[in-house]
Design an enzyme around this catalytic site. Structure first.
Site, PDB file in Angstrom:
ATOM      1  N   SER A 104       0.816  -1.216   0.000  1.00 44.50           N
ATOM      2  CA  SER A 104       0.000   0.000   0.000  1.00 44.50           C
ATOM      3  C   SER A 104       0.850   1.266   0.000  1.00 44.50           C
ATOM      4  O   SER A 104       1.638   1.495  -0.906  1.00 44.50           O
ATOM      5  CB  SER A 104      -0.964  -0.044   1.182  1.00 44.50           C
ATOM      6  N   ASP A 241      -2.794   6.113  -3.474  1.00 41.27           N
ATOM      7  CA  ASP A 241      -1.633   5.560  -2.776  1.00 41.27           C
ATOM      8  C   ASP A 241      -1.070   4.422  -3.618  1.00 41.27           C
ATOM      9  O   ASP A 241      -1.504   4.198  -4.750  1.00 41.27           O
ATOM     10  CB  ASP A 241      -2.002   5.092  -1.369  1.00 41.27           C
ATOM     11  N   ASP A 243      -1.241   1.173  -3.789  1.00 41.45           N
ATOM     12  CA  ASP A 243      -2.083   0.114  -4.361  1.00 41.45           C
ATOM     13  C   ASP A 243      -3.452   0.634  -4.784  1.00 41.45           C
ATOM     14  O   ASP A 243      -4.319  -0.142  -5.182  1.00 41.45           O
ATOM     15  CB  ASP A 243      -2.236  -1.060  -3.392  1.00 41.45           C
ATOM     16  N   ASP A 245      -6.095   1.900  -3.300  1.00 40.65           N
ATOM     17  CA  ASP A 245      -7.365   1.644  -2.633  1.00 40.65           C
ATOM     18  C   ASP A 245      -7.851   2.870  -1.864  1.00 40.65           C
ATOM     19  O   ASP A 245      -8.879   2.823  -1.201  1.00 40.65           O
ATOM     20  CB  ASP A 245      -7.287   0.419  -1.714  1.00 40.65           C
TER      21      ASP A 245
END
Length: 448
Positions: A104, A241, A243, A245
């Site tokens: 992340s 960010d 990843d 999400d």
């Protein structure tokens, strides 16, 4: 042995905690637990695999694919894609489970392995415990025709983009948008989907080299996005960010629009459209009191949860609610996704700007953020924070002083030996004074 799974999968330093051997073993164990139903019928389970562009994701992803296939799972390798794309594709393909390789917003040397169950749902603690228990057992190793196969999921990105475009209430024609992709998993598909939706797009942070993910860009470093929005005269900026999400935004004047403000805009829009189920927004205890006040005045109730998108999701499922999220930018649309989706959130937010003809600054102005002061008090006994009479009395006194003009939150950290003290008030000076007083009590009464 301490629990391997944390709040968001298994995460740590790549080749430190997270080795290729652990990745392979975890995949074999997950195959048994998550693929049990198909295996019991003599069928090969199917799993979707994706990763963010960290260099370590290449060997970790290879180890996960090998572990799954060696345990009899057919692997659909989607390559570099956002976490929410992985969750969507599991459901879209009808796969039995999926795996996302990402850490992340963490720096490039870290990585993580996150599992999703059938339908793209996050795992609950009991299932994670079952995977850890299976790790201690002999691996399941079929032979011959029963070994799994690994194939490229060639149309994965196209499926995801078509899905996102299908959620939009209004096209983005005429909008100038700056996208910051954090040199992460959204670097390919985010510029594509915003362009397809009609926006004129300027892109930064979309040149991943395996080592520069989240490095001075993305939702944790908004300065470059703010500068580019101002220099290009854009209507707004969107930051993901690593990843993808989560989503934060910047208005046309370069001011940050955080997750609370984004949720305010979207909740009000859903209510006006008759789409906000139960007239409820699910948010965590860390959301600013200004969000609750703004939505209360509009007839919208906030259901509060503990910090963490998994708790937001649990409450949304329990009440069949349509919208929830966190101040950090994890926003969940249950009608379209099973997890936070930064691309979906950005598209929905931009669509409201295009649909209403109002600026993002004006839309976000529906919520007045109360000044917030938070101090982490280290080296104290966090386990006693909720039971020591002097601490409880100090909190009660602070709450009485603030009344309905502010609030106090005293919360032990879930990962560190510290207590977080947060105070919101009508002005910064009051918030700072009350927070400082509570910190003094916590240090004195909970000293180790």
């Amino acid at each position: 042995m301490s629990r391997l799974f944390g709040t968001d999968g298994v995460r740590g330093l790549a080749n430190g905690l997270l080795t290729a051997e652990l990745a392979l073993s975890l995949a074999q164990a997950a195959a048994v637990v998550l693929g049990h139903d198909q295996m019991s019928e003599g069928k090969r389970p199917r799993a979707v695999l994706a990763r963010d562009p960290r260099a370590s994701g290449e060997f970790i992803g290879a180890a996960v694919a090998a572990g799954l296939a060696s345990a009899g799972v057919d692997v659909y390798d989607a390559g570099v894609l956002p976490t929410p794309a992985t969750a969507f594709l599991i459901a879209d393909l009808g796969a039995d489970f999926g795996v996302m390789i990402s850490a992340s917003h963490n720096p490039a040397p870290d990585n993580g392995i996150k599992f999703f169950a059938r339908g793209g749902q996050k795992l609950d603690d009991a299932v994670e415990d079952a995977i850890e228990d299976q790790l201690q057992r002999d691996a399941f190793r079929p032979v011959g025709v029963d070994v799994g196969r690994i194939q490229r999921f060639s149309d994965a990105e196209d499926r995801y983009i078509v899905h996102l475009l299908g959620t939009m209430p209004h096209r983005l024609d005429g909008l100038k948008i700056v996208l910051d992709c954090a040199n992460g998993a959204a670097s390919g598909c985010s510029p594509q989907v915003f362009t397809d939706a009609g926006a004129t797009v300027t892109v930064i942070g979309a040149d991943p080299d395996g080592l520069n993910i989240n490095d001075g860009v993305g939702s944790t470093h908004l300065e470059k996005l703010q500068d580019r929005v101002l220099s290009t005269g854009a209507d707004l900026g969107i930051a993901h960010d690593g990843d993808a999400d989560r989503c934060l935004a910047v208005d046309h004047e370069g001011q940050v629009v955080d997750g609370d403000q984004i949720m305010a805009v979207l909740a009000l829009a859903q209510k006006e459209a008759g789409e906000l189920k139960g007239n409820v927004l699910v948010a965590t205890v860390m959301s600013n009191l200004g969000l609750k006040i703004a939505l209360r005045d509009a007839g919208i109730t906030i259901r509060e949860t503990a910090v963490g998108d998994r708790y937001v999701l649990e409450e949304m499922r329990r009440g069949d609610y349509s919208l929830g999220g966190e101040q950090s930018g994890h926003v969940i649309f249950s009608d379209y996704a099973t997890t936070g989706d930064g691309l979906l959130t950005g598209l929905q937010l931009a669509a409201q700007v295009a649909k209403t003809g109002r600026t993002l600054k004006d839309l976000a102005g529906a919520m007045h953020k109360l000044p917030q002061v938070m101090i982490n008090v280290k080296d104290v006994d966090k386990s006693r924070a909720a039971i020591v009479p002097a601490v409880k009395a100090a909190v009660a006194k602070a709450e009485a002083e603030l009344g309905d003009t502010g609030r106090v939150l005293l919360r032990p950290s879930g990962t560190e030996q510290l207590v977080r003290v947060m105070v919101e008030a009508a002005d910064t000076a009051t918030a700072q004074r009350i927070c400082d007083g509570l910190v003094d009590v916590v240090r004195q009464e909970l000293a180790l």
